[in-house]
Design an enzyme around this catalytic site. Sequence first.
Site, PDB file in Angstrom:
ATOM      1  N   LYS A  13      93.181 106.592  25.923  1.00 48.42           N
ATOM      2  CA  LYS A  13      94.546 106.495  25.382  1.00 48.42           C
ATOM      3  C   LYS A  13      95.580 107.097  26.333  1.00 48.42           C
ATOM      4  CE  LYS A  13      93.936 108.738  21.518  1.00 48.42           C
ATOM      5  NZ  LYS A  13      92.498 109.115  21.503  1.00 48.42           N
ATOM      6  N   ARG A  88      96.263 110.427  13.027  1.00 49.93           N
ATOM      7  CA  ARG A  88      94.824 110.621  13.180  1.00 49.93           C
ATOM      8  C   ARG A  88      94.102 110.633  11.840  1.00 49.93           C
ATOM      9  NH1 ARG A  88      94.681 113.199  18.519  1.00 49.93           N
ATOM     10  NH2 ARG A  88      92.578 113.777  19.086  1.00 49.93           N
ATOM     11  N   ARG A 127      82.259 114.287  32.138  1.00 53.21           N
ATOM     12  CA  ARG A 127      83.523 114.532  32.826  1.00 53.21           C
ATOM     13  C   ARG A 127      83.512 115.882  33.546  1.00 53.21           C
ATOM     14  NH1 ARG A 127      88.756 113.156  29.451  1.00 53.21           N
ATOM     15  NH2 ARG A 127      88.055 114.824  28.066  1.00 53.21           N
ATOM     16  N   ARG A 160      85.158 121.002  31.730  1.00 50.80           N
ATOM     17  CA  ARG A 160      86.269 121.526  30.916  1.00 50.80           C
ATOM     18  C   ARG A 160      85.751 122.236  29.663  1.00 50.80           C
ATOM     19  NH1 ARG A 160      90.664 117.047  29.500  1.00 50.80           N
ATOM     20  NH2 ARG A 160      89.893 117.655  27.459  1.00 50.80           N
ATOM     21  N   ARG A 171      84.601 116.408  17.694  1.00 48.33           N
ATOM     22  CA  ARG A 171      85.760 115.512  17.888  1.00 48.33           C
ATOM     23  C   ARG A 171      85.388 114.075  17.551  1.00 48.33           C
ATOM     24  NH1 ARG A 171      86.467 117.349  23.700  1.00 48.33           N
ATOM     25  NH2 ARG A 171      87.792 115.545  24.079  1.00 48.33           N
TER      26      ARG A 171
HETATM   27  P1  ADP Z   1      91.206 114.296  22.443  1.00 45.92           P
HETATM   28  O1  ADP Z   1      91.315 113.221  23.457  1.00 45.92           O
HETATM   29  O2  ADP Z   1      90.002 115.144  22.624  1.00 45.92           O
HETATM   30  O3  ADP Z   1      91.349 113.804  21.057  1.00 45.92           O
HETATM   31  P2  ADP Z   1      93.902 115.428  22.333  1.00 45.92           P
HETATM   32  O4  ADP Z   1      94.587 116.012  23.499  1.00 45.92           O
HETATM   33  O5  ADP Z   1      94.448 114.160  21.774  1.00 45.92           O
HETATM   34  O6  ADP Z   1      92.379 115.296  22.769  1.00 45.92           O
HETATM   35  O7  ADP Z   1      93.848 116.494  21.138  1.00 45.92           O
HETATM   36  C1  ADP Z   1      93.318 117.780  21.322  1.00 45.92           C
HETATM   37  C2  ADP Z   1      93.273 118.520  19.986  1.00 45.92           C
HETATM   38  O8  ADP Z   1      94.602 118.664  19.453  1.00 45.92           O
HETATM   39  C3  ADP Z   1      92.496 117.822  18.863  1.00 45.92           C
HETATM   40  O9  ADP Z   1      91.113 118.060  18.937  1.00 45.92           O
HETATM   41  C4  ADP Z   1      93.160 118.445  17.625  1.00 45.92           C
HETATM   42  O10 ADP Z   1      92.679 119.744  17.378  1.00 45.92           O
HETATM   43  C5  ADP Z   1      94.610 118.550  18.041  1.00 45.92           C
HETATM   44  N1  ADP Z   1      95.404 117.353  17.653  1.00 45.92           N
HETATM   45  C6  ADP Z   1      95.932 116.421  18.473  1.00 45.92           C
HETATM   46  N2  ADP Z   1      96.592 115.472  17.778  1.00 45.92           N
HETATM   47  C7  ADP Z   1      96.453 115.790  16.461  1.00 45.92           C
HETATM   48  C8  ADP Z   1      96.879 115.201  15.240  1.00 45.92           C
HETATM   49  N3  ADP Z   1      97.580 114.059  15.206  1.00 45.92           N
HETATM   50  N4  ADP Z   1      96.555 115.824  14.082  1.00 45.92           N
HETATM   51  C9  ADP Z   1      95.863 116.969  14.067  1.00 45.92           C
HETATM   52  N5  ADP Z   1      95.410 117.575  15.185  1.00 45.92           N
HETATM   53  C10 ADP Z   1      95.697 117.001  16.374  1.00 45.92           C
END
Ligand code: ADP
Length: 214
Positions: A13, A88, A127, A160, A171
Amino acid sequence: MRIVLLGAPGSGKGTQAQKLVAGHGIPQVSTGDLLRAELKSGSAPGLRAKADMDAGRLVADELVLEIIKRRLEMDDARNGFILDGFPRNCTQAQDLAQLLRQIDKPLDAVLLLDIDMDILRKRLTGRRTCSVTGKVLNIHFSPQQDLDASIAAGGELVHRADDNDETIARRLNVYQEQTRPLIEFYKSIDLLRVVDAMGTAEEVSERIQQALKY
Ligand code: ADP
């Protein structure tokens, strides 16, 4: 253009959002990035989000909504935006619909980056970042010569912190249980466009351009 990018962690994404930014001149709005920025600045919302983020759980809906609301009110989002990592879950999707209704700016499309779960797991667990060049590599997919070059340059392949097996599993579970239902939701209101997310970033980007044409 107002777009949502939907897809599992590791589906690409962020990479595709950046390509869309370059092509359409509208900002990428990533809740992950916004939350990390809050955390870095030491703000109260950032500190509240930290434990959930570290554990790979979703952060509280109202906190994320507040952050996204503020971001979408900014000037550069006037002509559109690419939402990356939001919504989400179903509550967030309803909140977004309500927010966009209030400002009379409905979504144009929801792009699902569709990818095989086994490949996803390998993308995430494999990764690594080269400690010398900062280049992101993958022990399963990168050409051996790139991996060797990093070692030869005196680099270490760094894993990471949030790419550890336990957090990755959580996740992916969160995605399956809370985010996947949004596919049906957006399909039912005719916004969903499915894009095959396997292959190179360029190939996927080309498919996205096609999907946005119809
Ligand atoms: P990933 O690609 O692992 O999903 P992100 O950078 O999108 O990584 O998100 C990292 C973390 O931030 C998630 O695991 C969650 O804890 C939090 N997060 C991101 N977006 C949301 C959302 N829309 N609602 C709730 N938590 C979120």
